[in-house]
Structures are given as C-alpha cells and as structure tokens.
Design an enzyme around this catalytic site. Structure first.
Site, PDB file in Angstrom:
ATOM      1  N   GLU A 179     -29.787   1.855  12.672  1.00  0.00           N
ATOM      2  CA  GLU A 179     -30.292   3.092  12.716  1.00  0.00           C
ATOM      3  C   GLU A 179     -29.618   3.918  13.972  1.00  0.00           C
ATOM      4  OE1 GLU A 179     -34.645   3.994  13.746  1.00  0.00           O
ATOM      5  OE2 GLU A 179     -34.112   5.827  12.805  1.00  0.00           O
ATOM      6  N   GLU A 217     -43.429  -1.489  11.909  1.00  0.00           N
ATOM      7  CA  GLU A 217     -42.286  -0.962  11.583  1.00  0.00           C
ATOM      8  C   GLU A 217     -40.983  -1.781  12.279  1.00  0.00           C
ATOM      9  OE1 GLU A 217     -41.762   3.136  11.480  1.00  0.00           O
ATOM     10  OE2 GLU A 217     -39.544   3.032  12.244  1.00  0.00           O
TER      11      GLU A 217
END
Ligand SMILES: *[C@@H]1O[C@H](CO)[C@@H](O)[C@H](O)[C@H]1NC(C)=O
Ligand SMILES: *[C@@H]1O[C@H](CO)[C@@H](O)[C@H](O)[C@H]1NC(C)=O
Ligand SMILES: *[C@@H]1O[C@H](CO)[C@@H](O)[C@H](O)[C@H]1NC(C)=O
Ligand SMILES: *[C@@H]1O[C@H](CO)[C@@H](O)[C@H](O)[C@H]1NC(C)=O
Ligand SMILES: *[C@@H]1O[C@H](CO)[C@@H](O)[C@H](O)[C@H]1NC(C)=O
Ligand SMILES: *[C@@H]1O[C@H](CO)[C@@H](O)[C@H](O)[C@H]1NC(C)=O
Length: 395
Positions: free
Chosen positions: A141, A136
C-alpha cells in the site's frame, strides 16, 4: 544466526508452525485464468472516498482496465484515456477473491509494476468476512509519489505489534486497533518497494504468512527473490527466508482471536481518505492545498500522462497452505468468525462507531478519518462537502 534463532523460539511455542516449513500450492491466480475466482466491486468507492467508480468485470474488460497482456501478466489499471469532466469520477477496478484463506496460508504476490503517480492509491490487502471484526492485513500500500511500501494490521482493540520484534522494516504505530486509525504500521526499509523504483528494479515479490503464530510479511525486489521461491510451483519452503519486513507475533496479537479467514483484495483508487489528504498530497504533487485539491489537480480532465503509470502488472498471486483445507468458501468463512467478533478482549467498541466506514472498508480509511478530525472542523466540513458532491453525482 540470531534472527533465525529468535524466530525459531517464537515459532516453537506454536503447534501450528511446528508442523510445516513447507507449504503446498493451493491456488494460483495467473496467466489467462488470472481473473477467475474474483468478484469485481461494480460500485463507486464508498469505502475510502476515492474519486473513482469501480467498474463491473464486463466494463473493465471492454475498457481494457483489467486484462491479461501478451506476456501473460494481469493488468489492472485506472482509465487513462477518458477526459473526465468536473465533477465526475474516473473509472477504476477493485477485485476481491471469492474464496477465503485460513490460518496456515502463505500468500505470494509477484508484480512487475505497481500503480503510482499523483492521486494514485493502490493496495493489495486482505480482510475477513465481517470487516472490521475479522481483521485486515495490508500487504502492499502507498500513495502519490511515495517510494516505500507501508504494511499494517487493523483489528479490534487488544492486538498490538510487539515492540522490539525481529523485523527489517521500521515500526510506526504499535496499536492495531481500528479505532486508532492507521493500524499498526511498518514501513519497508529495503529499496525499491514502491513507485518508480519498484518498476525500474523489475518489480518484486511479497510473501505473507497468516498463521496462529503470527502474521509475517517478507518483501524482495526482483534481484533478491530467493531462488527457492522464484522456482516454486507446487510447494514453498519458508525456512530460509530470514527475518521478515514486518512481523506481528502472536505474543502480542492472538491472530486466531482477532482475524477470521481472509479474502484477498486489490484496490486502485484516487485521492480519498489517504492520498487526497492535502497535507500529504500537496507537498508531493502541488495544487492549491484545498480539500479537493487532489481531485481538481489530478483526477479530472485528460488522464494521460498523469495515469500512465497507474497500473498493476501482476505475474501471479499464489496461495500455499499447510494443506488444501486452508482455502474455504464464503459460507465456511462466515461460520468461522473468531471469538473476537463479540467485541474485543480490551472491551473495545465497534470501530464502525465513527460512522466512517462500512463492512467493506479498506486500509487507510480510519487513518484518514482520524487525521481529518485532527486537522479540525474546517477540513472535515470541506471533506464532507466534497463527499456530498460526489455522492450527489450518483443520483
Ligand atoms: C522442504 O522442502 C525442501 C525442498 O524440497 C526439502 O529439502 C526439505 O526437507 C523440506 N522440509 C520439510 C520440513 O519437509
Ligand atoms: C458499461 O456497461 C454498461 C452496461 O452495464 C454499458 O451500457 C456501457 O456501454 C459499458 N461501458 C463501456 C465503456 O463498456
Ligand atoms: C495509458 O496507459 C498505458 C499503460 O497502462 C499506456 O500504454 C498508454 O500509452 C497510456 N496512454 C494512453 C493515452 O493510452
Ligand atoms: C489441514 O491442516 C490443519 C492445520 O494443521 C488441520 O487442522 C487439518 O486437519 C488438516 N486437514 C486435512 C484435510 O489434512
Ligand atoms: C486504540 O489505541 C489507542 C492508542 O494507540 C488508544 O488511545 C485507544 O483507546 C484504543 N482504543 C481502544 C478501543 O482500545
Ligand atoms: C458500498 O456499496 C455497496 C454496494 O451498494 C454496499 O453493499 C456497501 O454496504 C456500501 N458500503 C458502505 C460503506 O456504504
């Protein structure tokens, strides 16, 4: 230039990079066809325990939670109109590209606005066909009123961020293994990478190179985007970009072993395993500090004005590649499982062993779980109660 030289040294070891400083356009998600080629999740947030229902494309369109605006930009937002009664969830959107992108790709994410506000947790990230085995990459974010973007890799044990690597961001945790929770994080140090600052600077651009020589993430606020990139339509030359914000060279993380072909994901959740942690939520956003304080204080009742900034406005997402073969179908992606899929060079056990997140788990999941455990049994129990309550609602 010192920076360039050390990157050149690194890259020289890589046959893949020696081939290309110029990458050609493979796929452009933009304009009226932006939403073609994505799948809408159409289920509640069962991966990060956020207080949202991710709606279908039909519902997202009908509710104007996902659409292309008059300026030709994609809007992805939380429902900021409905008066949500306790203990229901609020509607939002999670989309994943149908196709996967292999080593040799550059992903360019150009946005004018990112979602922010109390309880709000947006992310633009990528994941392999088999999460977390195939890795990932968290590119954009942040949570609540955070002002700087946080990047991270998540992998099986054996992949680490090199200490002292050439990058402009600030390294956090160096171990990328998922069982370690947060992954190997780097916090952006250039201004205006998140929140209100990002929006008032006119947004900005992230470019991520996914290569056998490493994973490299660059960020520029709008006024600093290289002209060669702003004007790139058919190809992009990365040789003048300088040091990235985050660099994960293959010398300490063999990308080809730990990462399968990646699909792009955009999520917009509320509270949950990161934004909802009381010790992170309360200082910025108040509430009573209870485990469900984020939910009670921010999610329910009227959406406006708390969610008026809870939207992405995306100009485009462009994928460039060493050639067009970097874009592959799901069936090719499943067949391309990296060798790491058998368990981990360092013999790591499955990160899903904690039982906390499934194959579609997203950034922050394990971090938050780890943090919960650190905070002790009381919080875990309270958290479990909230989850049980939330899941019960779906029945
Ligand atoms: C990359 O593209 C630029 C601009 O089009 C060109 O000047 C340069 O020669 C190219 N470099 C390579 C390695 O192809
Ligand atoms: C959402 O979709 C369902 C059917 O899938 C429909 O019954 C419902 O009215 C839709 N809601 C909205 C707000 O469009
Ligand atoms: C909801 O958010 C949008 C921006 O996405 C904003 O234009 C609108 O005024 C907000 N509030 C309401 C009640 O629609
Ligand atoms: C595309 O590039 C990859 C990596 O350099 C190479 O292995 C592959 O043969 C190329 N495919 C085509 C069709 O050129
Ligand atoms: C993951 O990394 C942490 C240190 O950051 C370490 O304590 C833990 O043992 C690692 N897990 C595995 C499976 O290697
Ligand atoms: C979440 O729900 C989806 C849809 O039902 C399911 O496919 C997936 O396995 C679930 N994930 C977790 C972690 O429960």
């Amino acid at each position: 230039m010192k920076v360039a030289l050390s990157l050149v040294t690194l890259f020289a070891a890589s046959p893949a990079l020696a081939q290309a400083a110029n990458f050609s356009l493979v796929h452009a998600f933009e304009g009226s066809s932006f939403f073609d080629g994505w799948t809408f999740y159409d289920f509640y947030d069962n991966t990060t325990n956020g207080d949202v229902n991710y709606v279908s494309q039909a519902n997202a369109t009908a509710m104007k939670l996902a659409y292309v605006n008059d300026a030709g930009n994609a809007i992805i937002k939380v429902d900021n109109i409905t008066n949500v009664p306790y203990p229901e969830k609020r509607d939002s959107v999670r989309i994943t590209t149908n196709d996967f992108y292999n080593l040799g790709s550059i992903w360019v994410f150009d946005a004018l606005h990112l979602p922010y506000g109390c309880s709000v947790w947006p992310s633009f990230w990528t994941k392999g066909y088999d999460w977390p085995r195939q890795g990932e990459i968290d590119i954009v974010e942040g949570i609540n009123l955070q002002s700087a973007n946080q990047m991270a890799l998540h992998s099986y044990a054996g992949c680490t961020a090199a200490s002292g690597t050439t990058q402009t961001g600030r390294a956090g945790n160096l171990n990328c293994n998922s069982t370690d929770g947060a992954g190997c994080t780097v916090t952006e140090t250039s201004p205006n990478s998140f929140g209100a600052g990002f929006a008032s600077a006119g947004g900005g651009v992230w470019a991520t190179q996914f290569d056998s020589s490493g994973v490299f993430i660059w960020f520029w606020e709008r006024s600093k985007v290289p002209a060669s990139l702003s004007s790139a339509t058919t190809s992009v030359d990365i040789s003048t970009w300088g040091a990235p914000s985050a660099a994960y060279p293959a010398s300490s993380c063999n990308v080809g072993n730990f990462f399968g072909p990646q699909q792009l994901v955009i999520t917009l959740t509320l509270c949950g395993d990161w934004a909802g942690i009381p010790s992170l939520y309360q200082p910025a956003c108040g509430g009573d500090g209870a485990a469900n304080g984020c939910y009670v204080n921010s999610v329910i009742n009227a959406g406006s004005p708390n969610f008026d900034n809870a939207y992405f406005e995306i100009r485009s997402i462009k994928v460039f590649g060493v050639n067009s073969s970097v874009e592959i179908s799901p069936s090719s992606a499943s067949a391309a499982a990296p060798s790491q899929a058998t368990g981990g060079a360092a013999g790591g056990s499955s990160p899903t062993g904690s039982g906390s997140s499934g194959p579609t788990g997203s950034a922050g999941t394990n971090a938050a779980i780890a943090e919960r455990f650190d905070l002790g049994g009381v919080l875990s129990l309270l958290g479990a109660g909230v989850l049980a309550l939330a899941s019960g609602l779906l029945l």
